[in-house]
Design a protein around this motif. Sequence first.
Motif, PDB file in Angstrom:
ATOM      1  N   LEU A  47       1.019  -1.600  -0.049  1.00 36.71           N
ATOM      2  CA  LEU A  47      -0.265   0.072   0.303  1.00 36.71           C
ATOM      3  C   LEU A  47       0.964   1.206   0.077  1.00 36.71           C
ATOM      4  O   LEU A  47       2.094   1.530   0.794  1.00 36.71           O
ATOM      5  N   TYR A  48       0.067   2.273  -0.722  1.00 28.15           N
ATOM      6  CA  TYR A  48       0.973   3.673  -0.901  1.00 28.15           C
ATOM      7  C   TYR A  48      -0.270   4.249  -0.777  1.00 28.15           C
ATOM      8  O   TYR A  48      -0.743   4.780  -1.337  1.00 28.15           O
ATOM      9  N   PHE A 142      -8.938  -4.134   5.482  1.00 25.07           N
ATOM     10  CA  PHE A 142      -9.733  -3.814   6.269  1.00 25.07           C
ATOM     11  C   PHE A 142     -10.259  -3.989   7.862  1.00 25.07           C
ATOM     12  O   PHE A 142     -10.159  -3.059   7.992  1.00 25.07           O
ATOM     13  N   THR A 143     -10.003  -5.307   8.196  1.00 21.41           N
ATOM     14  CA  THR A 143      -9.611  -5.269   9.337  1.00 21.41           C
ATOM     15  C   THR A 143      -8.872  -4.368  10.225  1.00 21.41           C
ATOM     16  O   THR A 143      -8.378  -4.175  11.897  1.00 21.41           O
ATOM     17  N   LYS A 144      -7.822  -4.566   9.928  1.00 22.03           N
ATOM     18  CA  LYS A 144      -6.206  -3.859  10.437  1.00 22.03           C
ATOM     19  C   LYS A 144      -6.013  -2.842   9.987  1.00 22.03           C
ATOM     20  O   LYS A 144      -5.250  -2.123  11.030  1.00 22.03           O
ATOM     21  N   MET A 145      -6.485  -2.662   8.656  1.00 17.96           N
ATOM     22  CA  MET A 145      -6.373  -1.067   8.890  1.00 17.96           C
ATOM     23  C   MET A 145      -7.757  -0.474   8.408  1.00 17.96           C
ATOM     24  O   MET A 145      -9.046  -0.049   7.936  1.00 17.96           O
ATOM     25  N   SER A 195     -20.315  -8.875   6.438  1.00 18.08           N
ATOM     26  CA  SER A 195     -18.618  -9.729   6.267  1.00 18.08           C
ATOM     27  C   SER A 195     -17.507  -8.847   6.228  1.00 18.08           C
ATOM     28  O   SER A 195     -16.423  -9.343   6.738  1.00 18.08           O
ATOM     29  N   ILE A 196     -17.729  -8.200   5.608  1.00 19.34           N
ATOM     30  CA  ILE A 196     -16.582  -7.407   5.262  1.00 19.34           C
ATOM     31  C   ILE A 196     -16.906  -6.068   5.143  1.00 19.34           C
ATOM     32  O   ILE A 196     -17.978  -5.327   5.178  1.00 19.34           O
ATOM     33  N   LYS A 197     -16.519  -4.770   6.010  1.00 16.68           N
ATOM     34  CA  LYS A 197     -16.555  -3.079   6.181  1.00 16.68           C
ATOM     35  C   LYS A 197     -15.582  -2.445   5.262  1.00 16.68           C
ATOM     36  O   LYS A 197     -14.547  -2.158   5.835  1.00 16.68           O
TER      37      LYS A 197
END
Length: 445
Positions: A47-48, A142-145, A195-197
């Motif tokens: 990621l940039y 997305f969970t970590k970020m 299940s994904i945000k």
Amino acid sequence: MDRLQSHLFVLLVFATLFTRGQPSPQQGTEKWSYVTVRDGAHMFWWLYYADSPSADYKDLPLVMWLQGGPGGSGTGFGNFEEIGPLDRDLNPRNTTWVQSASVLFVDNPVGTGFSYTDRDDAFATNVSTVASDMLVLLRNFFTKMEDFQVGYTVRLNRAEKLCFYRPFYIFSESYGGKMAAAISLQLTKAIAKGSIKCNFAGVALGDSWISPLVPAGRPGLAEVNAVAQEVQDAVENGHFLKATELWSVAESVVERNTNNVNFYNILTQDTDEAVRLRPGDDFISLQFHRHVRRLHKQSLDELMNGPIRKKLGQIPDNVTWGGQSQDVFRSMAGDFMRPVVDIVDQLLSAGVNVTVYNGQLDLIVDTVGQEQWVKTLKWEGLPYFNQLRWTPLDDPASPGATGAFYKTYKNFCFFWILKAGHMIPSDQGAMALQMLQMITQQQTS
């Protein structure tokens, strides 16, 4: 610049690279990591963060870039040859997409680039598995970020309102477009289930392998048309691996009749070393060298397996950038010629913003062919879209000259980029950047 100055400049850029990426990838303007998406299957992302002089990264979208092939590396080719902050020679790129968005490169499917598998049966064999793997990665990402997830809550007139920020787009090129379509559909369903945000805002399909039958039948020579008909028959009978083999034959016929035209830009001849079957090779090896190996040129290979590998610091010792790419291509060969126009239809029906963009000079996925499969969509807005006139866009690199045409209706948009081949950001970087800004609804300069 003399030789000594050139060496000093490269050393200075390398120093910048290491300062930005070391010692911890969790600091600064970049992050990268692995995600185990299945047992024995490990996917790499890089990621940039957006680097804009006029806006904070929190106010700009997140864009994921998917390369083609299958087996082409986004962290390598897409990053250093097309849209990343530095080019292959480690010079700053004026048309980098990082000035308008945070950019997430993913080496996809597993085995591509720095992604790898522990065993032969862990490679994906179809876009359904590719999409499932990507959903595991995105859920982890997305969970970590958390700062890229659904946004914050504010109160208006005593009523609680959920606000969204940092919209997420998927941009793609070539076979990456086929994968992007499948990923987008699964992602849309996952978001609906909770299940994904993330704030998924749309998908852009660049020179994409959505309907292989159309590009296969475009050349007008009788000899090519004959083998193209065989390709069509194989696809219609569900013999997709045989269709891939026949498509390879069709390309050989085109090369023979055009003195090796460059499939990726029809105004040039293919200057790469002649690609032909060697003793012990099969048609898949031939196609890999035609369409994936060109993304792994020696200079890029040396960059990725040298200073970039050292910079990243977490690539396993037994993993070579691009080392499993031919296995990726071979594993996907049975699914290669399967069209996914129906998936695009499902995305449009679900209200997903879909953009198709294509280079005028592309032969492998020609613009006329793209228009043909678009006309087969069952989307209810198609009759209105077809009636629209093409709107010209000025070329930002050549004021007063037309750089592209586009038209849009509701959640569907089509860009036709002039003077560009298969790799649009490489050929027309300024126009590609403006297109990105238009798709993500930003003001262009």
